[in-house]
Motif scaffolding. Structure first.
Motif, PDB file in Angstrom:
ATOM      1  N   HIS A 184       0.828  -1.210   0.000  1.00  0.00           N
ATOM      2  CA  HIS A 184       0.000   0.000   0.000  1.00  0.00           C
ATOM      3  C   HIS A 184       0.859   1.254   0.000  1.00  0.00           C
ATOM      4  O   HIS A 184       2.061   1.193   0.238  1.00  0.00           O
ATOM      5  N   VAL A 185       0.181   2.371  -0.226  1.00  0.00           N
ATOM      6  CA  VAL A 185       0.843   3.668  -0.192  1.00  0.00           C
ATOM      7  C   VAL A 185       0.032   4.612   0.691  1.00  0.00           C
ATOM      8  O   VAL A 185      -1.198   4.515   0.735  1.00  0.00           O
ATOM      9  N   VAL A 186       0.737   5.464   1.423  1.00  0.00           N
ATOM     10  CA  VAL A 186       0.070   6.562   2.130  1.00  0.00           C
ATOM     11  C   VAL A 186       0.567   7.857   1.494  1.00  0.00           C
ATOM     12  O   VAL A 186       1.771   8.050   1.346  1.00  0.00           O
ATOM     13  N   VAL A 187      -0.352   8.698   1.076  1.00  0.00           N
ATOM     14  CA  VAL A 187       0.011   9.999   0.514  1.00  0.00           C
ATOM     15  C   VAL A 187      -0.207  11.058   1.599  1.00  0.00           C
ATOM     16  O   VAL A 187      -1.332  11.251   2.066  1.00  0.00           O
ATOM     17  N   THR A 188       0.883  11.688   2.028  1.00  0.00           N
ATOM     18  CA  THR A 188       0.797  12.670   3.113  1.00  0.00           C
ATOM     19  C   THR A 188       0.714  14.097   2.567  1.00  0.00           C
ATOM     20  O   THR A 188       0.924  14.321   1.373  1.00  0.00           O
ATOM     21  N   LYS A 189       0.450  15.011   3.457  1.00  0.00           N
ATOM     22  CA  LYS A 189       0.469  16.455   3.164  1.00  0.00           C
ATOM     23  C   LYS A 189      -0.510  16.863   2.069  1.00  0.00           C
ATOM     24  O   LYS A 189      -0.239  17.766   1.283  1.00  0.00           O
ATOM     25  N   LEU A 190      -1.635  16.150   2.018  1.00  0.00           N
ATOM     26  CA  LEU A 190      -2.645  16.532   1.028  1.00  0.00           C
ATOM     27  C   LEU A 190      -3.329  17.838   1.411  1.00  0.00           C
ATOM     28  O   LEU A 190      -3.970  18.469   0.581  1.00  0.00           O
ATOM     29  N   ASP A 191      -3.194  18.217   2.675  1.00  0.00           N
ATOM     30  CA  ASP A 191      -3.709  19.519   3.101  1.00  0.00           C
ATOM     31  C   ASP A 191      -2.857  20.584   2.410  1.00  0.00           C
ATOM     32  O   ASP A 191      -1.627  20.553   2.468  1.00  0.00           O
ATOM     33  N   GLY A 192      -3.535  21.471   1.750  1.00  0.00           N
ATOM     34  CA  GLY A 192      -2.802  22.605   1.193  1.00  0.00           C
ATOM     35  C   GLY A 192      -1.912  22.290   0.005  1.00  0.00           C
ATOM     36  O   GLY A 192      -1.294  23.184  -0.538  1.00  0.00           O
ATOM     37  N   SER A 193      -1.850  21.021  -0.431  1.00  0.00           N
ATOM     38  CA  SER A 193      -1.003  20.743  -1.590  1.00  0.00           C
ATOM     39  C   SER A 193      -1.780  20.934  -2.882  1.00  0.00           C
ATOM     40  O   SER A 193      -2.811  20.315  -3.100  1.00  0.00           O
TER      41      SER A 193
END
Ligand code: GDP
Length: 294
Positions: free
Chosen positions: A242-251
């Motif tokens: 699996h993958v976790v995509v971080t920092k989607l806030d504000g990106s």
């Protein structure tokens, strides 16, 4: 993600204001969609594939009784966006038989240590007895950071700041935590090394020794479509679950990152939406697109 959202909403607005949806009008809507997706850093090739698919579907589809051409186009747009984000591939994150070992990999700064803690909290709240193991012996402060987070969440922790051998730490950690009744082991690994080859070698060695049930790659959304390269590089060394995509806030590049990961065939299980431990959610492309367009 705000720019992607407002961009997609303007595309929808264009559809709603359309008159006959002939080739010219549809082309103009598609061009607007392309502009929005490219701005969100979605890969050019994916954007053009998506455009073609939408046009082909729209002009070959019968309009069901009671529906308008606009309804049909909106439904196609929705479906294709879901598919761009890995729709058909998406299943809720579930654990197999206990004990269950999860290895986190990813380059430094991607948010790996934070994600290890977020995942630990999430699984603890779902009733599991969770333990965190600090196997990043490279980044100064990684040990303390994870230890503090483990204390904050109230989960078991193992690390050994004196030991520079991550494989030994992992072996020892699993043993020690097992003795404390831990069922789910989350292992934080290094994201930087002398060079990339040594990093990948270390990741492979830990994988071989630990034989984890899942390997989760952590990537940073602000890298946009660049995350595909990371996914491919890690996938060559270890089977990525699996993958976790971080920092989607504000990106502004979140759309690019999510679609890039999906295009490598890896599944996005969770997304990080902030620095706090609760800024973490299971990723569901259907819900995600519904929220973007809602
Ligand atoms: P590591 O080097 O991969 O272990 O990265 P860290 O877990 O130390 O995270 C690097 C930085 O990114 C820290 O300042 C974190 O607070 C921040 N971070 C991690 N996840 C997120 C997220 O989802 N959103 C935001 N805004 N920041 C994050």
């Amino acid at each position: 993600m705000e720019s992607l959202r407002s961009g997609l909403l303007s595309v929808l607005e264009k559809v709603k204001n359309s008159v006959i949806l002939d080739t010219k009008e549809v082309d103009s809507i598609i061009r607007e969609l392309q502009r929005v997706l490219l701005k969100a850093d979605v890969d050019v090739r994916l954007v053009f594939e998506l455009s073609e698919k939408i046009k082909k579907k729209f002009f070959s589809r019968e309009i069901p009784p009671g529906f308008s051409k606009r309804d049909v186009l909106i439904k196609i747009l929705y479906d294709e966006l879901v598919s761009l984000l890995g729709g058909e591939n998406a299943t809720p994150y579930t654990l197999g038989r206990m004990p269950y070992k999860i290895m986190l990999v990813g380059i430094e700064g991607s948010g790996k240590t934070t994600t290890a803690a977020k995942l630990a909290k999430y699984l603890k709240e779902n009733g599991y007895s969770v333990g965190l193991i600090a196997a990043d012996t490279y980044r100064p402060g990684a040990y303390e950071q994870l230890q503090q987070l483990a204390t904050k969440i109230g989960v078991s922790f193992y690390g050994d700041p004196q030991c520079k051998d991550p494989v030994r730490i992992v072996e020892e950690g699993v043993k020690v935590l097992e003795g404390r009744g831990v069922q789910v082991f989350i292992i934080d690994t290094a994201g930087r090394h002398k060079d990339e080859v040594s990093l990948m070698q270390e990741v492979s060695e830990i994988y071989e020794k630990l034989k984890p049930d899942d390997v989760i790659l952590v990537v940073d959304a602000t890298q946009g479509k660049g995350v595909a390269k990371q996914a491919i590089a890690f996938k060559e060394k270890v089977p990525l679950g699996h993958v976790v995509v971080t920092k989607l806030d504000g990106s502004a590049k979140g759309g690019g990152a999510l679609s890039a990961v999906a295009s490598t065939g890896a599944k996005v299980a969770f997304i990080g939406t902030g620095e706090k431990l609760d800024d973490f959610e299971a990723f569901d492309p259907y819900k995600f697109v519904a929220r973007l367009l809602g």
